[in-house]
Design a protein around this motif. Structure first.
Motif, PDB file in Angstrom:
ATOM      1  N   GLY A 164      56.115  49.487 -10.486  1.00  0.00           N
ATOM      2  CA  GLY A 164      54.862  48.828 -10.846  1.00  0.00           C
ATOM      3  C   GLY A 164      55.003  47.589 -11.702  1.00  0.00           C
ATOM      4  O   GLY A 164      53.992  46.953 -12.033  1.00  0.00           O
ATOM      5  N   LEU A 165      56.218  47.217 -12.057  1.00  0.00           N
ATOM      6  CA  LEU A 165      56.400  46.041 -12.905  1.00  0.00           C
ATOM      7  C   LEU A 165      56.473  44.774 -12.065  1.00  0.00           C
ATOM      8  O   LEU A 165      56.921  44.789 -10.922  1.00  0.00           O
ATOM      9  CB  LEU A 165      57.682  46.169 -13.731  1.00  0.00           C
ATOM     10  N   ASP A 166      56.051  43.650 -12.648  1.00  0.00           N
ATOM     11  CA  ASP A 166      56.170  42.371 -11.963  1.00  0.00           C
ATOM     12  C   ASP A 166      57.622  41.920 -12.007  1.00  0.00           C
ATOM     13  O   ASP A 166      58.438  42.451 -12.778  1.00  0.00           O
ATOM     14  CB  ASP A 166      55.256  41.331 -12.627  1.00  0.00           C
ATOM     15  N   PRO A 167      57.996  40.939 -11.159  1.00  0.00           N
ATOM     16  CA  PRO A 167      59.409  40.524 -11.077  1.00  0.00           C
ATOM     17  C   PRO A 167      60.015  40.113 -12.408  1.00  0.00           C
ATOM     18  O   PRO A 167      61.185  40.426 -12.687  1.00  0.00           O
ATOM     19  CB  PRO A 167      59.366  39.352 -10.092  1.00  0.00           C
ATOM     20  N   ARG A 168      59.257  39.409 -13.252  1.00  0.00           N
ATOM     21  CA  ARG A 168      59.809  38.979 -14.541  1.00  0.00           C
ATOM     22  C   ARG A 168      60.094  40.186 -15.436  1.00  0.00           C
ATOM     23  O   ARG A 168      61.151  40.264 -16.087  1.00  0.00           O
ATOM     24  CB  ARG A 168      58.840  38.027 -15.240  1.00  0.00           C
ATOM     25  N   SER A 169      59.176  41.152 -15.472  1.00  0.00           N
ATOM     26  CA  SER A 169      59.376  42.345 -16.302  1.00  0.00           C
ATOM     27  C   SER A 169      60.534  43.185 -15.781  1.00  0.00           C
ATOM     28  O   SER A 169      61.292  43.770 -16.561  1.00  0.00           O
ATOM     29  CB  SER A 169      58.094  43.192 -16.328  1.00  0.00           C
ATOM     30  N   ARG A 170      60.677  43.245 -14.443  1.00  0.00           N
ATOM     31  CA  ARG A 170      61.801  43.984 -13.871  1.00  0.00           C
ATOM     32  C   ARG A 170      63.121  43.371 -14.323  1.00  0.00           C
ATOM     33  O   ARG A 170      64.051  44.088 -14.720  1.00  0.00           O
ATOM     34  CB  ARG A 170      61.733  43.975 -12.341  1.00  0.00           C
ATOM     35  N   ARG A 171      63.222  42.052 -14.282  1.00  0.00           N
ATOM     36  CA  ARG A 171      64.470  41.408 -14.681  1.00  0.00           C
ATOM     37  C   ARG A 171      64.739  41.572 -16.173  1.00  0.00           C
ATOM     38  O   ARG A 171      65.898  41.642 -16.591  1.00  0.00           O
ATOM     39  CB  ARG A 171      64.447  39.935 -14.281  1.00  0.00           C
ATOM     40  N   THR A 172      63.691  41.623 -16.971  1.00  0.00           N
ATOM     41  CA  THR A 172      63.872  41.900 -18.391  1.00  0.00           C
ATOM     42  C   THR A 172      64.472  43.280 -18.588  1.00  0.00           C
ATOM     43  O   THR A 172      65.406  43.469 -19.386  1.00  0.00           O
ATOM     44  CB  THR A 172      62.522  41.806 -19.134  1.00  0.00           C
ATOM     45  N   MET A 173      63.963  44.267 -17.837  1.00  0.00           N
ATOM     46  CA  MET A 173      64.507  45.620 -17.916  1.00  0.00           C
ATOM     47  C   MET A 173      65.952  45.651 -17.446  1.00  0.00           C
ATOM     48  O   MET A 173      66.794  46.351 -18.015  1.00  0.00           O
ATOM     49  CB  MET A 173      63.653  46.576 -17.090  1.00  0.00           C
ATOM     50  N   TRP A 174      66.264  44.882 -16.404  1.00  0.00           N
ATOM     51  CA  TRP A 174      67.651  44.832 -15.918  1.00  0.00           C
ATOM     52  C   TRP A 174      68.585  44.340 -17.017  1.00  0.00           C
ATOM     53  O   TRP A 174      69.680  44.876 -17.197  1.00  0.00           O
ATOM     54  CB  TRP A 174      67.754  43.907 -14.711  1.00  0.00           C
ATOM     55  N   GLY A 175      68.151  43.322 -17.742  1.00  0.00           N
ATOM     56  CA  GLY A 175      68.963  42.796 -18.826  1.00  0.00           C
ATOM     57  C   GLY A 175      69.198  43.830 -19.917  1.00  0.00           C
ATOM     58  O   GLY A 175      70.302  43.946 -20.467  1.00  0.00           O
ATOM     59  N   ILE A 176      68.158  44.600 -20.230  1.00  0.00           N
ATOM     60  CA  ILE A 176      68.289  45.645 -21.243  1.00  0.00           C
ATOM     61  C   ILE A 176      69.264  46.724 -20.774  1.00  0.00           C
ATOM     62  O   ILE A 176      70.110  47.199 -21.539  1.00  0.00           O
ATOM     63  CB  ILE A 176      66.899  46.253 -21.546  1.00  0.00           C
ATOM     64  N   ILE A 177      69.154  47.108 -19.508  1.00  0.00           N
ATOM     65  CA  ILE A 177      70.041  48.138 -18.958  1.00  0.00           C
ATOM     66  C   ILE A 177      71.491  47.673 -18.999  1.00  0.00           C
ATOM     67  O   ILE A 177      72.401  48.425 -19.375  1.00  0.00           O
ATOM     68  CB  ILE A 177      69.608  48.495 -17.521  1.00  0.00           C
ATOM     69  N   ARG A 178      71.741  46.419 -18.613  1.00  0.00           N
ATOM     70  CA  ARG A 178      73.111  45.888 -18.655  1.00  0.00           C
ATOM     71  C   ARG A 178      73.657  45.889 -20.078  1.00  0.00           C
ATOM     72  O   ARG A 178      74.842  46.176 -20.312  1.00  0.00           O
ATOM     73  CB  ARG A 178      73.139  44.471 -18.087  1.00  0.00           C
TER      74      ARG A 178
END
Length: 308
Positions: A164-178
């Motif tokens: 349910g997240l927009d593309p920008r929020s998804r990429r922010t989460m990806w950065g946190i996970i990395r």
């Protein structure tokens, strides 16, 4: 030591078999992604590995602890972020984190220090004292993950964390996970977004109808399905004609001076193509490798068994 080791895991609900003898191994400090259609058993797997549901059979070790004999030891090591945010909408972001810190038995000073650190890490300082009703979906998911980290887990289960997240929020989460993995945390990720698994995961497993139908790196999985080829571009028709005579089942584009040679994109395939061209003195202007993407892999591995 592997962070997670699973052998012969089985689970049924009534007459329905949800997990039918799956084997997994997740190395420490990596991202492992479990893919599968809706109803394949992904969430049940996470619930079992995180001690929320008992398996019917099989052995599981998480962080070196036997799941059946020492579930409390497992719980001390793990954090879980589910498909839906587990935050309290009546509290502010700061209050949610403070509550979680107190539940982990931090004293007041420690609780405030941990809360301040996580608010900064997840870029929530400006929203710390705002009620959650004012938070966007991405902010809620970041706060949810921050709450999971209060207990400093070494293994985190993320069950569709960016739904349910927009593309920008998804990429922010990806950065946190990395960043978490760079700090030594192990991530067990389930997701419906195949590009997310492709982007993040060190290894991927595909679950369908309770069985693991494939495991490997993204590149290895892509080489399992047909459609891969080596694309050769030439500077003149003579080169194209010469190359076309060297390989079988090729596809040629005379206008673009391109020849497509079937292949899995692996090093042995590329070496074989180049060696044959070199042996016959055929010059290539450009070579590119095309492999199926994870969408192709997912459909090929699950569609035959009725996966959605």
């Amino acid at each position: 030591m592997a962070a997670i080791e699973v052998t012969g895991l089985r689970k049924s609900f009534g007459a329905k078999t949800v997990l039918d003898g799956i084997d997994l191994e997740v190395p420490s400090g990596t991202i492992f992604s479990l893919l599968g259609p809706n109803g394949a058993g992904k969430t049940t797997t996470v619930q079992i590995l995180s001690t929320l549901v008992r398996p019917d059979a099989g052995t599981v070790r998480v962080g070196g602890h036997d799941l059946a004999r020492d579930p409390a030891g497992v719980r001390k090591l793990i954090g879980v972020t589910g498909q839906f945010s587990a935050v309290d909408s009546l509290l502010t972001g700061e209050e949610n984190l403070l509550l979680m810190a107190r539940l982990h038995h931090y004293d007041k000073r420690e609780a405030r220090a941990v809360t301040a650190d996580l608010l900064a890490t997840f870029d929530l300082e400006d929203a710390a004292k705002r009620p959650l009703a004012t938070y966007s979906g991405g902010m809620r998911r970041r706060l949810d993950l921050a709450m999971t980290l209060v207990g400093r887990p070494s293994i985190i289960f993320l069950d569709e964390p960016t739904t349910g997240l927009d593309p920008r929020s998804r990429r922010t989460m990806w950065g946190i996970i990395r960043k978490l993995v760079a700090d030594g945390v192990t991530i067990f990720l389930t997701t419906q977004y195949l590009d997310e698994a492709d982007e993040l995961a060190d290894r991927i497993a595909v679950l369908d109808h309770g069985k693991l139908v494939a495991q490997g790196t993204a590149a290895e999985l892509k080489r399992m399905v047909p459609g891969g080829h080596v694309r050769l571009r030439f500077t003149d028709p003579g080169g194209l004609d010469s190359a076309a005579r060297l390989f079988e089942d090729t596809t040629r584009d005379d206008e673009a001076l391109v020849l497509r040679v079937p292949g899995d994109g692996g090093v042995p395939t590329l070496r074989g193509v180049l060696d044959r061209l070199d042996a016959h003195g055929v010059d290539v202007a450009e070579l590119t490798v095309h492999t199926p993407d994870l969408d192709d892999v997912f459909l090929a591995l699950t569609a035959a068994k009725g996966g959605a």
